[in-house]
Structures are given as C-alpha cells and as structure tokens.
Enzyme design. Structure first.
Site, PDB file in Angstrom:
ATOM      1  N   SER A  23       0.803  -1.224   0.000  1.00 39.05           N
ATOM      2  CA  SER A  23       0.000   0.000   0.000  1.00 39.05           C
ATOM      3  C   SER A  23       0.838   1.278   0.000  1.00 39.05           C
ATOM      4  CB  SER A  23      -0.960  -0.007   1.191  1.00 39.05           C
ATOM      5  OG  SER A  23      -1.954  -0.995   1.038  1.00 39.05           O
ATOM      6  N   LYS A  72     -10.132  -5.227   9.864  1.00 41.39           N
ATOM      7  CA  LYS A  72     -11.243  -4.851   8.989  1.00 41.39           C
ATOM      8  C   LYS A  72     -12.603  -4.915   9.675  1.00 41.39           C
ATOM      9  CE  LYS A  72      -9.055  -6.000   4.568  1.00 41.39           C
ATOM     10  NZ  LYS A  72      -9.188  -6.726   3.282  1.00 41.39           N
ATOM     11  N   ASP A 109     -12.496  -3.200  -1.554  1.00 42.82           N
ATOM     12  CA  ASP A 109     -12.135  -4.497  -2.134  1.00 42.82           C
ATOM     13  C   ASP A 109     -13.197  -4.971  -3.117  1.00 42.82           C
ATOM     14  OD1 ASP A 109      -9.701  -4.881  -0.805  1.00 42.82           O
ATOM     15  OD2 ASP A 109     -10.683  -5.725   0.955  1.00 42.82           O
ATOM     16  N   GLY A 134     -12.605 -18.247   3.001  1.00 40.07           N
ATOM     17  CA  GLY A 134     -11.977 -17.500   4.072  1.00 40.07           C
ATOM     18  C   GLY A 134     -12.386 -16.043   4.069  1.00 40.07           C
ATOM     19  N   ARG A 157     -13.747 -26.553   2.247  1.00 41.63           N
ATOM     20  CA  ARG A 157     -13.126 -27.731   2.853  1.00 41.63           C
ATOM     21  C   ARG A 157     -13.910 -28.300   4.037  1.00 41.63           C
ATOM     22  NH1 ARG A 157      -8.041 -28.961   1.331  1.00 41.63           N
ATOM     23  NH2 ARG A 157      -6.843 -27.439   0.132  1.00 41.63           N
ATOM     24  N   TYR A 221      -0.708 -12.216  -5.093  1.00 43.09           N
ATOM     25  CA  TYR A 221       0.204 -11.449  -5.944  1.00 43.09           C
ATOM     26  C   TYR A 221       1.671 -11.678  -5.600  1.00 43.09           C
ATOM     27  CZ  TYR A 221       0.345  -8.151  -1.999  1.00 43.09           C
ATOM     28  OH  TYR A 221       0.504  -7.582  -0.764  1.00 43.09           O
ATOM     29  N   GLY A 242      -3.867 -10.720  -8.234  1.00 44.64           N
ATOM     30  CA  GLY A 242      -4.060 -10.003  -6.991  1.00 44.64           C
ATOM     31  C   GLY A 242      -3.516  -8.588  -7.056  1.00 44.64           C
ATOM     32  N   GLN A 249      -8.297  -1.341  -5.772  1.00 43.83           N
ATOM     33  CA  GLN A 249      -8.865  -0.955  -4.482  1.00 43.83           C
ATOM     34  C   GLN A 249      -8.101   0.221  -3.889  1.00 43.83           C
ATOM     35  OE1 GLN A 249      -7.662  -1.345  -1.155  1.00 43.83           O
ATOM     36  NE2 GLN A 249      -5.665  -2.123  -1.800  1.00 43.83           N
TER      37      GLN A 249
END
Length: 279
Positions: A23, A72, A109, A134, A157, A221, A242, A249
């Site tokens: 960032s 977040k 995002d 996730g 999973r 990424y 990514g 974003q």
C-alpha cells in the site's frame, strides 16, 4: 470530536503483520503523479487491542487509513458510519476522516474486484466458481454477485466454512451452491473462477486446467504467478491477478482520501510491479 484541517496530508495502512504491504508503494506513487508532494503515506503494525488508542491519537493532519487483517471488522464499532458495501460484508478496509473529524468506513475491495475484472473485459458472466471460503471469499462473493446473474458455486473444505458461505449469501441476497473441495477441479470449467485461498492451496489443481479455460481471478500477488495462474495463462486463459485487485482498491482509496479523481492507475501499477520485482 476533533476538528480536522481542510488540507490533511497524512495517511497510512494499519494491520498486523504489515511489513509486506504494498500500500505505501501504491499510494505514494499516486501522490507523486497527482502532484501531492506534501502528502505522506506510512505503515503501522497495529493489533486489534491497540486500534482504539491509535485512532484517538491522530491529529488534524490525517486524511484516512487503509486497513488490513485483523482490523477490517474490529474497526467498525469505532466509526461514525460505514457504507452499504462495507456493511454487506462486515469489513472495512478504508477509513476517511471528515473535516469535522467524523470517521467514515468503506470497503474498496468489492468494487476493486469488479473494476479489475472490467479492465480485463469481464462485464458479466453466466456462472462463476469461488475457491475457498476464508476472509476474502465474502468480498469475492459480493463482487461476483454484481456481474453474475446465474449460478455461483463455492468450493469449501469443511461444513463450518460451508455454513459461513451460506450466511454470506443470505446477507448479500445471493444464492450460493456449496460444493466439496474434493471436487474443486470442476470449478475450473466455469466462465469465471475466483481463487481466494492462501499461497500453495490451489497448486494441485494446476494439472486439471482445461484445454480452453475462460477467466481466472487469483487474489494472490506474491509469489506470482501461482502454479494455477501459470498453467491457466499457458493454456490461453485470461488471468486477473491479486496486483490488479490491489491497484484498483488502492486507487479508490486514493480518490476518497484526496478528493482527486481519477487516480493514476498506470503509475500505481508500475510502482507495484517494480516493488514486487525487487523482492
């Protein structure tokens, strides 16, 4: 409530761990391109327990913050308001300080994913598959639901993860069909495949990439390319990375924090690529 100066010149990314974050590279590149020489962007390693104190200690010069895990969701009770997008996924990755000191949270995002796909010519798909369930999967589901009127299948999973994805689908008013990870090879035949799993998780799927794959959006990424992305690209499929997501974003964050639009996507991407090449 503190009052903020009109010309705020500081911003930063918070999280733990944070040393890996790109960032600062992206935002600083944007400031340079926009001629905002008196703006600075830093990184701070902040755990959940330290977040309230950090926010209270900020001065009038602060324009905004970028947030990564584990902050977040933790930041939401500390804000004056959040956007509908952030509320829909219960995750804030952007905080903007108003001139009166109000703290507004948003999630870039989700629109960042949509913008990254659009940049690659993906405006709408008939169906889609999401690999994983996730933290990133909820944003992926929100983004995919905006461009996919058809079936969305999530490959997970465990039953616990399946339950989480069903809950996100209900919140987003989007129907999600749950499939077992053991059948994840089937996902690779979808018009759009979004891989949201940690590094190495999808490597075993690379050998199952079909001869004429459609579009893969891999949110990783670094390292890049993943085994799945490399095979996908070798077989002629479109790949969204990514870094594409990270740039888009971040561009939306720059626009919100500085009030300058459009953000310089080209300069930001070039800076990101240069930084990754040096790792």
């Amino acid at each position: 409530m503190r009052a903020r100066a009109v010309e705020a010149r500081r911003a930063a990314v918070l999280g733990k761990p944070i040393a890996h974050s790109l960032s600062p590279v992206l935002h600083r590149a944007a400031y340079a391109d926009l001629g905002l020489g008196d703006w600075s962007y830093d990184r701070f390693e902040i755990a959940e327990a330290a977040l309230p104190g950090f926010l209270e200690g900020l001065g009038m010069e602060w324009a905004g913050l970028s947030l990564t895990m584990p902050l977040k969701r933790a930041v939401i009770p500390l804000l004056d308001e959040i956007s509908a997008t952030a509320a829909s996924v219960e995750a804030v990755n952007t905080v903007v300080f108003g001139e009166d000191g109000r703290r507004t949270g948003d999630n870039t995002d989700v629109p960042g994913m949509v913008a990254a796909l659009r940049e690659h010519g993906i405006e709408q798909v008939d169906s889609a598959a999401i690999l994983g369930a996730g933290a990133t999967a909820s944003s992926a589901l929100a983004a995919v639901s905006r461009i996919c009127p058809g079936e969305i299948v999530a490959y997970v999973r465990s039953e616990a993860r399946a339950a989480e994805m069903r809950q996100w689908g209900e919140r987003l008013e989007t129907e999600v069909r749950i499939a077992d990870w053991a059948d994840a090879e089937r996902a690779l035949h979808a018009p759009l495949v979004v891989a949201t799993t940690p590094a190495g998780t999808t490597d075993a799927l690379a050998s199952a990439v079909p001869g004429r794959p459609a579009t893969l959006f891999d949110v990783l990424y670094d390292p890049w390319p993943t085994a799945l992305a490399a095979r996908w690209s070798a077989y002629g499929g479109a790949v969204v990375s990514g870094l594409d997501l990270l740039v888009h974003q971040a561009a939306l964050q720059v626009e919100q924090m500085t009030g300058r639009a459009p953000a310089p996507l080209g300069a930001m991407r070039k800076a990101g690529e240069h930084a990754l090449a040096g790792r």
